[in-house]
Design an enzyme around this catalytic site. Structure first.
Site, PDB file in Angstrom:
ATOM      1  N   ASN A   1       1.877   9.231  -3.972  1.00 14.10           N
ATOM      2  CA  ASN A   1       2.292   9.609  -2.502  1.00 14.10           C
ATOM      3  C   ASN A   1       3.579  10.532  -2.230  1.00 14.10           C
ATOM      4  OD1 ASN A   1      -0.004   8.160  -1.365  1.00 14.10           O
ATOM      5  ND2 ASN A   1       0.774   6.321  -1.699  1.00 14.10           N
TER       6      ASN A   1
ATOM      7  N   THR B   1      -7.695  -1.652  -3.033  1.00  9.93           N
ATOM      8  CA  THR B   1      -7.986  -1.038  -1.734  1.00  9.93           C
ATOM      9  C   THR B   1      -9.572  -0.768  -1.958  1.00  9.93           C
ATOM     10  OG1 THR B   1      -6.004  -0.271  -1.103  1.00  9.93           O
ATOM     11  CG2 THR B   1      -8.008   0.627  -0.029  1.00  9.93           C
TER      12      THR B   1
ATOM     13  N   HIS C   1       4.588  -5.651  -1.118  1.00 10.56           N
ATOM     14  CA  HIS C   1       4.249  -4.375  -1.596  1.00 10.56           C
ATOM     15  C   HIS C   1       5.362  -3.229  -1.448  1.00 10.56           C
ATOM     16  CE1 HIS C   1       2.130  -0.977  -3.180  1.00 10.56           C
ATOM     17  NE2 HIS C   1       1.090  -1.095  -2.593  1.00 10.56           N
TER      18      HIS C   1
ATOM     19  N   TYR D   1       5.168   3.629  -0.765  1.00 15.64           N
ATOM     20  CA  TYR D   1       4.963   3.281   0.672  1.00 15.64           C
ATOM     21  C   TYR D   1       6.507   3.016   1.237  1.00 15.64           C
ATOM     22  CZ  TYR D   1       0.151   3.382  -0.692  1.00 15.64           C
ATOM     23  OH  TYR D   1      -1.207   3.417  -0.815  1.00 15.64           O
TER      24      TYR D   1
ATOM     25  N   ASN E   1       4.532   2.525  -4.852  1.00 17.17           N
ATOM     26  CA  ASN E   1       3.649   3.370  -4.649  1.00 17.17           C
ATOM     27  C   ASN E   1       3.793   4.486  -3.621  1.00 17.17           C
ATOM     28  OD1 ASN E   1       2.188   2.504  -6.930  1.00 17.17           O
ATOM     29  ND2 ASN E   1       0.439   1.571  -5.766  1.00 17.17           N
TER      30      ASN E   1
END
Length: 374
Positions: A242, A33, A182, A187, A185
């Protein structure tokens, strides 16, 4: 034996087959990112230049790209759902292909790791359960604390799968060579999978089979858009990124990987250890065992340097090696690693947001040599 000698005798720099693609080497550029998309989260010529510079990687995995406005969690990240975004990504894929590279699009829904400022009409972010994550969201007006998300209704979940389908079709229209789902992490797909963030009592919560249901439905749906040998998935089994955790990570991710075998996808891409952190792995977890459970290729990621990459190939611990942060300042990373040349470092303040500085202005080894000889 020096790293330079070891590199010259390693197959790290030799071609490898990934599904229908003949990659030039086993080095993968990780999804990074960089928060440099334009208005409407549309990539542009600057992004095309950045990726083209790095096209000597065997495979580029694009920066995470939200599959919908709802899936957005950070300011200035690109999307892969609107016609304008597709046109923008066409510039990127064409530039990479002109430089004889391959690029997959990473499909991203952040779930609760967002903020109403990033959502349509200031709505709450969605999640499997209404549990507020620790940390802050990066918005266009600065960092703001995460909020308590809204739990998705069971009836909404087919719509989430459809968002992935639409994004997968958009990636195909944009000229990508494949897609990576994805599911790492912390999400959305990871939030459904882990028992710390999924407290649902419907068909998508409770048992491991139920918690994995959405992830597997997404994979099945994406494999109807793309040939399964052009589909990969990213997992981060031991990461707490996260504000996420799981009571039994090896049991959870062993089940996921074994279930993935039914789809014959191209690869699993694993973050080994903590995301952008140490490679510490719990004693009761084994990436080597996880890899053996999977029928496709295994891409290893997290903190790899040349020495660690050579070791992984020498001991057959991974099929391909993903490099992330090293690719920020070294567009010609493959060449530098092959020659054992010095690596440049990228100042952290230019990692996210901005323009060309710290993005497309890093010299190749050839440019450095030419400049020094003047």
């Amino acid at each position: 034996m020096s790293n330079n000698q070891a590199a010259s005798s390693s197959d790290l720099f030799e071609p490898v087959q990934l599904g229908p693609l003949s990659l030039h080497n086993r080095i993968v550029m990780a999804p990074l990112t960089r928060s440099r998309a334009g208005k409407g989260d549309v990539p542009g010529p600057l992004n095309a230049e950045y990726y083209a510079q790095r096209a000597t990687a065997g495979l580029i995995i694009s920066e995470a790209s939200q599959i919908s406005q709802q899936g957005k969690g950070y300011a200035y990240t690109p999307g892969i759902y609107s016609e304008e975004q597709v046109e923008g990504w066409k510039l990127v894929t064409a530039a990479v292909h002109q430089n004889h590279g391959f690029i997959f699009c990473q499909l991203w829904h952040v779930g609760r790791i967002s903020h109403p400022d990033l959502q349509e009409n200031g709505q709450l972010p969605v999640a499997p359960s209404a549990i507020k994550p620790e940390g802050q969201a990066f918005t266009e007006t600065g960092f703001k604390p995460h909020v308590t998300p809204r739990a998705l209704e069971t009836a909404e979940i087919p719509g989430i799968v459809e968002q992935y389908v639409h994004a997968a079709k958009s990636a195909k229209a944009a000229g990508f060579d494949g897609v990576e789902i994805h599911a790492a992490n912390g999400y959305l797909l990871d939030q459904f999978l882990r028992d710390s963030t999924n407290k649902r009592t419907d068909a998508y919560g409770g048992s491991l089979e139920n918690r994995a249901r959405l992830l597997l439905e997404v994979v099945a749906a994406v494999c109807k858009v793309w040939s399964s040998d052009r589909v990969g998935i990213r997992l981060a089994p031991t990461s707490h990124a996260n504000d996420i955790s799981d009571s039994h990570p090896f049991q959870t991710f062993s089940y996921v990987v074994e279930q993935l075998n039914q789809f014959n996808i191209a690869y699993v891409h694993c973050v080994e250890g903590e995301t952008i952190g140490p490679r510490d792995i719990p004693a009761d977890f084994s990436f080597e065992k996880l890899r053996k459970l999977f029928n496709g290729l295994y891409i290893a990621n997290n903190g790899y340097d040349l020495e660690l990459a050579l070791k992984a190939r020498r001991e057959n611990l991974a099929d391909l090696i993903c490099f992330g942060r090293l690719y920020i300042a070294n567009p010609d990373l493959v060449e530098r690693l092959k020659l054992g040349a010095p690596l440049l470092e990228a100042p952290k303040e230019t990692w996210y947001g901005g323009g060309t500085k710290g993005y497309t202005d890093f010299p190749t080894l050839e440019q450095e040599t030419t400049s020094a000889s003047r």
